[in-house]
Design a protein around this motif. Sequence first.
Motif, mmCIF file in Angstrom:
data_model
loop_
_atom_site.group_PDB
_atom_site.id
_atom_site.type_symbol
_atom_site.label_atom_id
_atom_site.label_comp_id
_atom_site.label_asym_id
_atom_site.label_seq_id
_atom_site.Cartn_x
_atom_site.Cartn_y
_atom_site.Cartn_z
ATOM 1 N N ALA A 351 -8.034 57.760 42.233
ATOM 2 C CA ALA A 351 -9.040 58.787 42.000
ATOM 3 C C ALA A 351 -8.988 59.184 40.532
ATOM 4 O O ALA A 351 -8.051 58.834 39.808
ATOM 5 C CB ALA A 351 -8.765 59.993 42.894
ATOM 6 N N GLY A 352 -9.950 59.928 40.100
ATOM 7 C CA GLY A 352 -9.977 60.371 38.709
ATOM 8 C C GLY A 352 -9.527 61.816 38.577
ATOM 9 O O GLY A 352 -8.558 62.245 39.200
ATOM 10 N N GLU A 353 -10.264 62.572 37.811
ATOM 11 C CA GLU A 353 -9.918 63.965 37.531
ATOM 12 C C GLU A 353 -10.052 64.836 38.778
ATOM 13 O O GLU A 353 -11.028 64.743 39.516
ATOM 14 C CB GLU A 353 -10.838 64.493 36.430
ATOM 15 N N LEU A 354 -9.046 65.676 39.008
ATOM 16 C CA LEU A 354 -9.095 66.607 40.135
ATOM 17 C C LEU A 354 -10.172 67.657 39.887
ATOM 18 O O LEU A 354 -10.208 68.296 38.836
ATOM 19 C CB LEU A 354 -7.733 67.292 40.305
ATOM 20 N N LYS A 355 -11.055 67.844 40.888
ATOM 21 C CA LYS A 355 -12.144 68.806 40.751
ATOM 22 C C LYS A 355 -11.912 70.080 41.553
ATOM 23 O O LYS A 355 -12.502 71.114 41.250
ATOM 24 C CB LYS A 355 -13.469 68.162 41.180
ATOM 25 N N GLY A 356 -11.076 69.999 42.594
ATOM 26 C CA GLY A 356 -10.788 71.209 43.352
ATOM 27 C C GLY A 356 -10.801 70.969 44.846
ATOM 28 O O GLY A 356 -10.749 69.831 45.324
ATOM 29 N N LEU A 357 -10.868 72.059 45.594
ATOM 30 C CA LEU A 357 -10.897 71.986 47.045
ATOM 31 C C LEU A 357 -12.257 71.490 47.537
ATOM 32 O O LEU A 357 -13.292 71.730 46.904
ATOM 33 C CB LEU A 357 -10.605 73.362 47.641
ATOM 34 N N TYR A 358 -12.234 70.831 48.681
ATOM 35 C CA TYR A 358 -13.438 70.215 49.232
ATOM 36 C C TYR A 358 -14.573 71.224 49.405
ATOM 37 O O TYR A 358 -15.728 70.948 49.086
ATOM 38 C CB TYR A 358 -13.099 69.560 50.573
ATOM 39 N N ASN A 359 -14.252 72.405 49.882
ATOM 40 C CA ASN A 359 -15.292 73.406 50.153
ATOM 41 C C ASN A 359 -15.821 74.077 48.889
ATOM 42 O O ASN A 359 -16.811 74.808 48.944
ATOM 43 C CB ASN A 359 -14.757 74.476 51.109
ATOM 44 N N ASP A 360 -15.153 73.838 47.750
ATOM 45 C CA ASP A 360 -15.545 74.516 46.505
ATOM 46 C C ASP A 360 -16.359 73.634 45.565
ATOM 47 O O ASP A 360 -16.834 74.102 44.537
ATOM 48 C CB ASP A 360 -14.296 75.005 45.759
ATOM 49 N N VAL A 361 -16.501 72.344 45.898
ATOM 50 C CA VAL A 361 -17.145 71.404 44.980
ATOM 51 C C VAL A 361 -18.405 70.827 45.625
ATOM 52 O O VAL A 361 -18.372 70.372 46.770
ATOM 53 C CB VAL A 361 -16.182 70.253 44.604
ATOM 54 N N LYS A 362 -19.502 70.850 44.888
ATOM 55 C CA LYS A 362 -20.736 70.237 45.362
ATOM 56 C C LYS A 362 -20.674 68.740 45.074
ATOM 57 O O LYS A 362 -20.745 68.315 43.923
ATOM 58 C CB LYS A 362 -21.938 70.869 44.669
ATOM 59 N N THR A 363 -20.520 67.974 46.139
ATOM 60 C CA THR A 363 -20.263 66.541 45.968
ATOM 61 C C THR A 363 -21.508 65.676 46.051
ATOM 62 O O THR A 363 -21.453 64.487 45.766
ATOM 63 C CB THR A 363 -19.266 66.073 47.040
ATOM 64 N N GLY A 364 -22.624 66.215 46.481
ATOM 65 C CA GLY A 364 -23.846 65.422 46.545
ATOM 66 C C GLY A 364 -23.992 64.661 47.851
ATOM 67 O O GLY A 364 -23.547 65.095 48.914
ATOM 68 N N HIS A 365 -24.596 63.466 47.770
ATOM 69 C CA HIS A 365 -24.944 62.664 48.949
ATOM 70 C C HIS A 365 -23.785 61.755 49.350
ATOM 71 O O HIS A 365 -23.219 61.047 48.520
ATOM 72 C CB HIS A 365 -26.184 61.824 48.632
ATOM 73 N N ASN A 366 -23.437 61.777 50.652
ATOM 74 C CA ASN A 366 -22.374 60.913 51.167
ATOM 75 C C ASN A 366 -22.832 59.453 51.146
ATOM 76 O O ASN A 366 -23.878 59.105 51.680
ATOM 77 C CB ASN A 366 -22.009 61.333 52.591
ATOM 78 N N VAL A 367 -22.029 58.593 50.510
ATOM 79 C CA VAL A 367 -22.381 57.182 50.372
ATOM 80 C C VAL A 367 -21.665 56.330 51.407
ATOM 81 O O VAL A 367 -22.280 55.520 52.109
ATOM 82 C CB VAL A 367 -22.037 56.674 48.952
#
Length: 452
Positions: A351-367
């Motif tokens: 993985a790359g840079e840590l962005k945070g908790l799952y519920n706190d990050v807008k991840t977009g469309h599931n691929v």
Amino acid sequence: MKFKSTLVLAIIFVFLLGYVYFFELNKPVPEGEKAKQILKLSAEDIKSIELTTPQEKIVLLNGEEKWLMTEPYKWRVDKDKFDNLLDRLKELKSDRIVAKGTDIDWKQYGLDKPSHKLLVNLKNGQKELLYIGYETPVSGGVYVRKIGENKVFRVEKYKVNDLKQTSDELRDKRVLALDMDKIKSVVIKRDGEVIKITKENGNWFIKKPFYYPATSVDYYLDSLELLKARDFVDRSDSLDEYGFAAPRFTIELLAGNHEKPTIIEFAVVKEKETARAYARVKGKKVIYHLNMNEVSWLDKELDNFVEDKVFEFEEEEVACFEVKGQGYNLKVFPDDEKADDIFQRIKYMYAGELKGLYNDVKTGHNVIDLTLKIKNSELTQAVSIYRKEKEKDNTGKHEKDKDAHEDKYQYFVTKKVLKKGKNLYDPLVFQFSKYTYQSLMDELKKYKKEIE
């Protein structure tokens, strides 16, 4: 005329050199006294050692379990430096006796009022006192006198140097004298951020700001254990001048059954073109002057302690690898030779840079969703890859991604570890490289083509 004067001076010099060689170095001495053991001691029999120089008096006390410096500071001794001193003392030998008898002119050897004295106090009450005098004119020796014997010993200079160490040389320069194997909690504080890591059943876990397995903690503690001062500031009226009014970061270590942690503050003082780094242990007056690069290395952020492998497994442990999405609905088994490249790909997928908790990050469309099931276990590693359109810059174009062939999207990956379908740890979101994503898709495409 000048040539004759120079020649005369040269002849005189050669004569004096010859005199020193034949009469000082090769003066006849009785058989058996060309080499002499000055001291023969056992470390267990020594109560204390005192070294006196024009600058200071150093007292080293045998504390049974460890040696301590009591003057000019109350401090730990540097084990390597002290061992050199002790080993030299235990069997100090001269290579020859220069003079002996009751009519010795001690002054000519620097042994009447020497600048360096070394006193060994034994537990039985006896004392051994050495005077260290001038260096010999040639051959790298030093004159030494043992009080109680009317002899002038010649000792190799490198041996005497071990006996002439300063308090700063003998002082233990380690910032921390802790057994890092007993540390059970590490807390790093920086600008309002708190990282708390604790050991549970022999394994490290991040407890703040989320709950997740930690990595590289033992290596971090090893670096702390090896941290040494360049020099010391023993007395200071103000901590502010060393940057401790606003420390750069703080580390708290809790060991064993201790109720209170050891707290170390790190500060940086910036100058015109350089910066100086310092540390202090709360409750102690001394300030350690450190190497700047060592302090920078210890100034770790949260993602340095988060495992960045997307999947963690050994192939013999895998029951099944499932792929869903992007037209795939696959179950891949490790005994399938055609799937070797897939397992190698996901084993070393980061993985790359840590962005945070799952519920706190807008991840977009599931691929695509990836699931790794472990044999004889209730644990499942669930990973989802998301795609999100990048924001446009002020020219109306998408921001460029150096890893991408096109710059319209950015990718994220979520990591979840499930036990009986429930999250065992807090699920995290990482930035994901499009190159890594594309490499995985290429392997899946290749595998699907081979099995069809």
